[in-house]
Design a protein around this motif. Sequence first.
Motif, mmCIF file in Angstrom:
data_model
loop_
_atom_site.group_PDB
_atom_site.id
_atom_site.type_symbol
_atom_site.label_atom_id
_atom_site.label_comp_id
_atom_site.label_asym_id
_atom_site.label_seq_id
_atom_site.Cartn_x
_atom_site.Cartn_y
_atom_site.Cartn_z
ATOM 1 N N PHE A 33 -1.144 6.755 3.100
ATOM 2 C CA PHE A 33 -0.858 5.626 2.214
ATOM 3 C C PHE A 33 -1.243 5.977 0.778
ATOM 4 O O PHE A 33 -2.235 6.658 0.541
ATOM 5 C CB PHE A 33 -1.684 4.395 2.626
ATOM 6 N N TYR A 35 -2.081 3.727 -2.670
ATOM 7 C CA TYR A 35 -2.330 2.397 -3.201
ATOM 8 C C TYR A 35 -2.657 2.496 -4.688
ATOM 9 O O TYR A 35 -3.224 3.480 -5.159
ATOM 10 C CB TYR A 35 -3.525 1.737 -2.506
ATOM 11 N N GLN A 37 -4.914 0.391 -7.474
ATOM 12 C CA GLN A 37 -5.979 -0.602 -7.522
ATOM 13 C C GLN A 37 -6.251 -1.012 -8.954
ATOM 14 O O GLN A 37 -6.558 -0.178 -9.808
ATOM 15 C CB GLN A 37 -7.270 -0.068 -6.882
ATOM 16 N N ILE A 40 -7.076 -7.018 -11.485
ATOM 17 C CA ILE A 40 -6.319 -8.267 -11.400
ATOM 18 C C ILE A 40 -5.508 -8.343 -10.107
ATOM 19 O O ILE A 40 -5.506 -9.363 -9.414
ATOM 20 C CB ILE A 40 -5.403 -8.424 -12.621
ATOM 21 N N GLN A 41 -4.830 -7.270 -9.763
ATOM 22 C CA GLN A 41 -3.943 -7.291 -8.595
ATOM 23 C C GLN A 41 -4.606 -6.833 -7.318
ATOM 24 O O GLN A 41 -4.071 -7.038 -6.221
ATOM 25 C CB GLN A 41 -2.713 -6.411 -8.862
ATOM 26 N N LEU A 43 -5.584 -4.201 -4.451
ATOM 27 C CA LEU A 43 -4.886 -3.031 -3.902
ATOM 28 C C LEU A 43 -3.426 -3.373 -3.621
ATOM 29 O O LEU A 43 -3.131 -4.326 -2.920
ATOM 30 C CB LEU A 43 -5.549 -2.544 -2.619
ATOM 31 N N LEU A 45 0.235 -1.637 -2.238
ATOM 32 C CA LEU A 45 0.794 -0.491 -1.545
ATOM 33 C C LEU A 45 1.925 0.120 -2.367
ATOM 34 O O LEU A 45 2.858 -0.572 -2.783
ATOM 35 C CB LEU A 45 1.337 -0.911 -0.178
ATOM 36 N N TYR A 48 4.061 4.512 2.024
ATOM 37 C CA TYR A 48 3.459 4.717 3.337
ATOM 38 C C TYR A 48 4.306 5.738 4.090
ATOM 39 O O TYR A 48 5.522 5.591 4.197
ATOM 40 C CB TYR A 48 3.375 3.390 4.089
ATOM 41 N N LEU A 91 -5.370 5.262 -5.171
ATOM 42 C CA LEU A 91 -6.094 5.644 -3.958
ATOM 43 C C LEU A 91 -5.130 6.185 -2.913
ATOM 44 O O LEU A 91 -4.065 5.614 -2.682
ATOM 45 C CB LEU A 91 -6.830 4.442 -3.370
ATOM 46 N N VAL A 102 -8.678 3.290 8.520
ATOM 47 C CA VAL A 102 -8.101 4.031 7.412
ATOM 48 C C VAL A 102 -9.221 4.697 6.625
ATOM 49 O O VAL A 102 -10.236 4.083 6.337
ATOM 50 C CB VAL A 102 -7.306 3.087 6.489
ATOM 51 N N PHE A 104 -10.274 6.551 3.117
ATOM 52 C CA PHE A 104 -9.839 6.581 1.725
ATOM 53 C C PHE A 104 -10.407 7.777 0.977
ATOM 54 O O PHE A 104 -11.548 8.195 1.216
ATOM 55 C CB PHE A 104 -10.285 5.317 0.995
ATOM 56 N N GLY A 105 -9.623 8.280 0.038
ATOM 57 C CA GLY A 105 -10.132 9.235 -0.916
ATOM 58 C C GLY A 105 -10.904 8.510 -2.015
ATOM 59 O O GLY A 105 -10.957 7.279 -2.033
#
Lengths: 113, 113
Positions: A33, A35, A37, A40-41, A43, A45, A48, A91, A102, A104-105
């Motif tokens: 995935f 994402y 980030q 305001i919004q 995460l 997508l 995928y 991300l 999941v 994450f990096g």
Amino acid sequence: DAGVTQTPRHEVAEKGQTIILKCEPVSGHNDLFWYRQTKIQGLELLSYFRSKSLMEDGGAFKDRFKAEMLNSSFSTLKIQPTEPKDSAVYLCASSFRGNTEVFFGKGTRLTVV
Amino acid sequence: AQSVTQPDARVTVSEGASLQLRCKYSYSGTPYLFWYVQYPRQGLQLLLKYYSGDPVVQGVNGFEAEFSKSNSSFHLRKASVHWSDSAVYFCVLSAPGYQNFYFGKGTSLTVIP
């Protein structure tokens, strides 16, 4: 066991430039995935992949955002051309299969000036 | 449609106090639910997950969460917080049979000495 690796950690681009963000998922994971980030919004997508096939490309981001997965251990996210509103943390995450945990990096912080 | 709401954008508690971070979800069936934590300049890390069974799930560092189908909630709790728990906490939903994950906007926790 290595986690998700993202490079670079920081990127500064001028408006109109092309930038490429890189991601190496956890070895053996099938889902990847991307994402975006922002405060305001939250995460959102972007893309995928399942087993290297693009399953979802995050609709609103189609225009200037293109994610690719050339092999099972490497993915790129290209933003072309960049705009100041693209400033955010990007991300990358991977999982063994859908619905499971999941990983994450640490993210790439992009600043577009 | 699936969604996750974290009604508290910011929470401040004193060190040693108990903690509850709220999470409400929208999904017609029984979802998979996760809590992730994000420390500054880091990716998201899994705290705990719920798939089925005992509605109270234990996680890392003394965190636990309770699933309530009747209230559509998955609140995170900790009996005694430490200053190092200061971070942003995300509630995440995954719908069985679907690949995507739905993120709440996050709750920023500040623990004061």
